[in-house]
Motif scaffolding. Structure first.
Motif, PDB file in Angstrom:
ATOM      1  N   GLY A  27     -16.124  11.933  -8.898  1.00 40.72           N
ATOM      2  CA  GLY A  27     -16.020  11.542 -10.301  1.00 40.72           C
ATOM      3  C   GLY A  27     -15.583  12.698 -11.183  1.00 40.72           C
ATOM      4  O   GLY A  27     -14.764  12.517 -12.096  1.00 40.72           O
ATOM      5  N   GLN A  28     -16.124  13.886 -10.919  1.00 47.77           N
ATOM      6  CA  GLN A  28     -15.726  15.052 -11.699  1.00 47.77           C
ATOM      7  C   GLN A  28     -14.271  15.453 -11.411  1.00 47.77           C
ATOM      8  O   GLN A  28     -13.519  15.804 -12.329  1.00 47.77           O
ATOM      9  N   TYR A  30     -11.797  13.504 -10.306  1.00 51.91           N
ATOM     10  CA  TYR A  30     -10.888  12.512 -10.881  1.00 51.91           C
ATOM     11  C   TYR A  30     -10.769  12.673 -12.396  1.00 51.91           C
ATOM     12  O   TYR A  30      -9.673  12.606 -12.956  1.00 51.91           O
ATOM     13  N   SER A  31     -11.902  12.855 -13.055  1.00 50.31           N
ATOM     14  CA  SER A  31     -11.870  12.949 -14.515  1.00 50.31           C
ATOM     15  C   SER A  31     -11.131  14.206 -14.975  1.00 50.31           C
ATOM     16  O   SER A  31     -10.388  14.174 -15.962  1.00 50.31           O
ATOM     17  N   ALA A  34      -7.400  13.516 -14.464  1.00 52.34           N
ATOM     18  CA  ALA A  34      -6.881  12.551 -15.431  1.00 52.34           C
ATOM     19  C   ALA A  34      -6.815  13.133 -16.837  1.00 52.34           C
ATOM     20  O   ALA A  34      -5.786  13.034 -17.520  1.00 52.34           O
ATOM     21  N   VAL A  35      -7.909  13.750 -17.268  1.00 52.70           N
ATOM     22  CA  VAL A  35      -7.958  14.278 -18.639  1.00 52.70           C
ATOM     23  C   VAL A  35      -6.996  15.447 -18.814  1.00 52.70           C
ATOM     24  O   VAL A  35      -6.230  15.510 -19.786  1.00 52.70           O
ATOM     25  N   SER A 118     -10.570   6.110 -12.373  1.00 57.23           N
ATOM     26  CA  SER A 118     -10.845   7.546 -12.246  1.00 57.23           C
ATOM     27  C   SER A 118     -11.715   8.046 -13.389  1.00 57.23           C
ATOM     28  O   SER A 118     -12.625   8.863 -13.187  1.00 57.23           O
ATOM     29  N   LEU A 119     -11.462   7.563 -14.593  1.00 49.67           N
ATOM     30  CA  LEU A 119     -12.261   7.980 -15.745  1.00 49.67           C
ATOM     31  C   LEU A 119     -13.675   7.397 -15.678  1.00 49.67           C
ATOM     32  O   LEU A 119     -14.642   8.050 -16.075  1.00 49.67           O
ATOM     33  N   LYS A 121     -15.355   6.813 -13.009  1.00 45.12           N
ATOM     34  CA  LYS A 121     -16.130   7.406 -11.919  1.00 45.12           C
ATOM     35  C   LYS A 121     -16.937   8.618 -12.372  1.00 45.12           C
ATOM     36  O   LYS A 121     -17.899   8.995 -11.698  1.00 45.12           O
ATOM     37  N   PHE A 122     -16.567   9.217 -13.491  1.00 47.87           N
ATOM     38  CA  PHE A 122     -17.347  10.366 -13.971  1.00 47.87           C
ATOM     39  C   PHE A 122     -18.753   9.947 -14.405  1.00 47.87           C
ATOM     40  O   PHE A 122     -19.741  10.492 -13.891  1.00 47.87           O
TER      41      PHE A 122
END
Length: 205
Positions: A27-28, A30-31, A34-35, A118-119, A121-122
């Motif tokens: 989660g971290q 992916y975020s 993405a960010v 992806s967002l 999952k954080f």
């Protein structure tokens, strides 16, 4: 309760725990991808000269997220199949020049499903980690209370356990909490597997 207790000793029972805890790491990652990727893309796209770079940066972010998601789906496939959940890989977009590939990545609905997933999952990863650590630590402290209540002044929050009945109740409570927590986490892992199925283009509900 009896069936829940029996499931604790079933083969592969705790694979779900590994899946749930993996969301904390993935989660971290992916975020951050993405960010960071889309922040850079939007910033670059705002400039006239840098707009093409921003366009390709956003497309690259979508491409990387799709590939990373496919790796995760591959890792979960065996466990998902064990529970009757089919995880289909995301179609890979290949061929053509860089502009065509970027355009396809933007126009493919699956890319945006992957980005949204992806967002999400954080927070899912944070909540999963807190839940697993909390139920294990609390239940362990209760189960170990019979061993510790005489050598030390054993306290649970503001309550001091100094009699055998109190310790017995704490011990049984710890067993119940552990059984319930373990089974809830395993059920939560199935929800996470189904959540991952949503990112597949061929998902039919």
């Amino acid at each position: 309760m009896k069936d829940a207790l029996k499931r604790l000793f079933a083969p592969n029972m705790y694979r779900g725990h590994a899946i749930v805890l993996s969301t904390f790491v993935s989660g971290q990652i992916y975020s951050i991808l993405a960010v960071a990727g889309f922040s850079a893309a939007i910033g670059l796209f705002a400039g006239i000269l840098t707009a093409p770079i921003g366009f390709f940066t956003g497309a690259t972010t979508l491409y990387v997220l799709r590939r990373a998601t496919n790796l995760e789906l591959k890792g979960f496939r065996k466990e998902a199949k064990h529970h009757g959940i089919e995880l289909q890989e995301i179609d890979s977009l290949e061929g053509g020049d860089l502009f065509e590939l970027s355009r396809d990545l933007y126009s493919d609905r699956t890319s945006w499903k992957v980005l949204a997933g992806s967002l999400l999952k954080f927070p899912i990863g944070i909540a999963s980690f807190v839940a697993v650590v909390s139920y294990i630590s609390i239940s362990a402290s209760l189960i170990l209370s019979p061993l510790l209540y005489r050598p030390i002044e054993y306290r649970i929050y503001s309550t001091t356990l100094d009699t055998i009945p109190e310790v017995s109740v704490a011990f049984l409570g710890g067993i119940v909490l552990f059984v319930a927590g373990a089974n809830i986490v395993e059920k939560a892992s199935l929800l996470y597997l189904r959540f991952n199925r949503l990112v597949s283009r061929d998902y039919s509900g």
